[in-house]
Design an enzyme around this catalytic site. Structure first.
Site, PDB file in Angstrom:
ATOM      1  CB  VAL A  16      -0.970  -0.005   1.199  1.00  0.00           C
ATOM      2  CG1 VAL A  16      -1.850   1.236   1.166  1.00  0.00           C
ATOM      3  CG2 VAL A  16      -1.827  -1.262   1.170  1.00  0.00           C
ATOM      4  N   GLY A 190      -0.703 -14.609  -5.573  1.00  0.00           N
ATOM      5  CA  GLY A 190      -0.512 -13.503  -4.641  1.00  0.00           C
ATOM      6  C   GLY A 190      -1.810 -12.978  -4.053  1.00  0.00           C
ATOM      7  CE  LYS A 208     -10.669  -5.816   4.907  1.00  0.00           C
ATOM      8  NZ  LYS A 208     -10.498  -6.763   3.780  1.00  0.00           N
TER       9      LYS A 208
END
Lengths: 430, 430
Positions: A16, A190, A208
């Protein structure tokens, strides 16, 4: 933040962090057009200074292994925490807020477990603690709940929040491969980590969901109170049978408001194949919610990846950099949100899918149906099949709405019958 | 706005105004929890004081027919314009901003046609001019483009932005009814107005597209430069044929960035049936966009109706009431946005669907295919059918990508052949 440069201090330069830097490099003139200021990654904290990097920030970016170089630099306006883990980022964010710096983080585990104390500190300091990237990658669900739908009471929210699990379920459904095969493929691509536990056991989606519940209801719903079931035991056979009944099996995260009591959980569940979430395949994420004014709203996009998640981090940076107004971290004014009023899981009501593998002899169907009736589980559909993965005969029941405590009791009774060969399979139907 | 009450002055008490009042009444304690202030509709301007109303604001709400009672009341913080039309709201908003009041509006036609001057005035006065409700009802697309995806360059945006047209197309497709029949049903259900021109001729969607282009690209794309084609001439027969080729026919609003040049239009177009927008049926709206960082993002919800649109108006009111920070009206700092760099419509490239109704005789197919080849239109699929609505034989061509100027020239040539019985039918394929 009145300067013409906004100085960022970045902790972590993984997927990120690299994505964020790429976007800032590529879109900086565009960002300047919107912001009137330039974003500059001044300092990056990493674990290993010598590691090769696949992005190169500007030549005057400083690399460090010391948190102090982020916290104590008066020029740094915003700390961007993309390191992952719990204790390190908890300390970093606490110290950053303590020293008067706003924070952007993508850390769902941290916010799920320690959100209340961190938001309380941010409120006390009147600083921003923004986290759009923590849920569903580039999909702007945090902003949507915090601001765009702020005038709505949310009746229910259902999400496909883990792209790894969703990819695995999609592949099992489309390619007809079993869980272990598809997990291996996901790891090779991945999409899944070497240790896939957080993704496939529903824990990541649960983190979340806790964040989304806080935003939608202004209540803290502790992780420990969530119903969490993963997908590692899902059999290909149930995916096929579910399809024959017109359903798709998906790992869902869901919260529902029943007269002010919340029930929330993460579990594989059957969705009608014409349900809008049934078409969310592969690594995509989606959230469907129902507001009491807006009605149904659905958001869809990439839930992970360097650039999509970097886009969400950047949105938070822009929001903090744009103005000097009071930050809106949780969407509510209370510095400590109340605990959720929780409906006990055993009192929740769903429709249900059951599969029993039984010995093929007279009376079996009657015995099972009898137990169902005893526990007030009304049967909507039954299919008995002539083949099964391991010699027995499968019987599938689709029930009308039934309380979980009755379902649990019926399953406990039925699995003890001598003609039941395998542990019963059970899924909720949404 | 430091008071504990935010006073609203409302112009217009039709569908959206009534929805807004209902939501404020139902959710006021909820709003107070987020805002720390109460919303109060102090004054409502209407055309007819004696008209019966299906909502009753609080007893001390004043009704008036005079704009001055909104503009000159120093206690009113925000003017909410839900009256519709052009000249009246243009005057109202200009005067409101001039007298230091922020404005919320749902008026897409006004913002499409006079947005530049109004945003310039708002910027000069440092006031908010917010308009979430102007596009796609309750779907938070304005906020998403203005803030959540602000760091992205938008490569393309495709929307189903008119629920009336989408309902008509869905019904024609599912029920097999013709345009006039379905339009009559839509009018009976209240989905279409007595004069449906704005909806079915694509004008309403075009207004919304101009607003979205401004937000996504920071450029003014004049209505007069948009390609706008409606659905009033769509025949049931093409919907059936498109389905056989695996497509759905939808009224789409679309903008694409080709190396910095924009092309935008509203037109009925074919979408692959597995395209995510192909499943948006009935009165729903949806926007699919492609950002250079976030990738594809899709938003879906109710594009009209009292409560969904009221929800969007309320989001704007909350954003303006929440803080005293610098308003963000367009997402860009320029007080006047530049004119769009527009790619001429004849240079745009699409795949295409053609239907010709011809006399059944030798050489026809060769003649048409010859013209196609002459104009560099490469054919991907052809179907000739034995029946047609009016005696001729239909031939359908699906082409590979071809420039519009070649398509126009080919159609001009082909329609002059004596064996071509009806005007050729042509749709873009997305």
């Amino acid at each position: 933040m009145k300067d013409s440069v906004i100085h960022l201090g970045l902790a972590g330069l993984g997927t990120v962090g690299s994505g964020l830097i790429k976007i800032i490099q590529e879109n900086n003139d565009w960002i300047e057009r919107r912001l009137g200021k330039t974003l500059k990654v001044k300092t990056i904290m990493v674990r290993d200074l010598d590691k090769a990097r696949n992005v190169i920030p500007s030549p005057d970016t400083t690399f460090t292994t010391s948190m102090d170089d982020l916290i104590n630099d008066p020029e740094i306006d915003i700390i961007v925490e993309l390191a992952g883990g719990i204790e390190f980022p908890r300390t970093l964010i606490t110290r950053a807020l303590g020293s008067g710096k706003s924070v952007v983080t993508a850390n769902k585990a941290l916010l799920a477990e320690h959100g209340p104390e961190l938001f309380e500190l941010a409120a006390a300091k009147n600083l921003g603690l923004y986290y759009e990237a923590s849920v569903a990658g580039g999909i702007p669900i945090i902003q949507t709940l915090k601001e765009s739908l702020a005038g709505n009471r949310i009746k229910a929210l259902t999400g496909i929040l883990n792209g790894t699990a969703n990819f695995i379920m999609s592949e099992m459904s489309e390619k007809g491969e079993d869980f272990a095969t598809v997990l291996g493929k996901a790891q090779a691509k991945g999409y899944a980590e070497a240790d896939p536990t957080l993704d496939i056991e529903g824990i990541d989606a649960a983190h979340k969901l806790v964040i989304l519940i806080r935003l939608a209801y202004g209540q803290d719903y502790p992780m420990s109170k969530l119903t969490v079931e993963g997908i590692s035991k899902v059999e290909q056979f149930d995916i096929i049978l579910a399809k024959e009944f017109g359903y798709r099996l998906k790992l869902l995260a869901q919260v529902r408001d029943k007269s002010g009591m919340l029930h929330a959980g993460v579990y594989p569940a059957l969705l009608r194949q014409d349900h809008i979430l049934a078409k969310v395949d592969g690594p995509f994420n989606s959230i469907l919610l129902e507001g009491n004014a807006v009605g149904p709203v659905m958001l869809y996009g990439q839930g992970a990846g360097d650039l999509p998640t970097g886009s969400a981090v950047l949105a938070d940076i822009l929001a903090l950099a744009r103005t000097n107004c009071v930050p809106n971290n949780t969407g509510f004014l209370e510095t400590r949100l109340p605990q959720a009023q929780i409906l006990a899981p055993e009192l929740t009501v769903f429709r249900h899918y059951f599969r029993f593998t039984v010995v093929d002899r007279p009376g079996v169907m009657a015995s099972i149906a009898g137990v169902m009736g005893e526990y007030n589980i009304s049967i909507a559909q039954v299919v008995q099949r002539q083949y099964a993965p391991n010699d027995g005969v499968p019987i599938v029941f689709i029930s009308h709405s039934a309380q979980m405590q009755n379902v649990t009791a019926a399953l406990d009774t039925i699995k003890k019958f001598s003609f039941v060969l395998d542990p019963p399979v059970h899924y909720r139907i949404i």
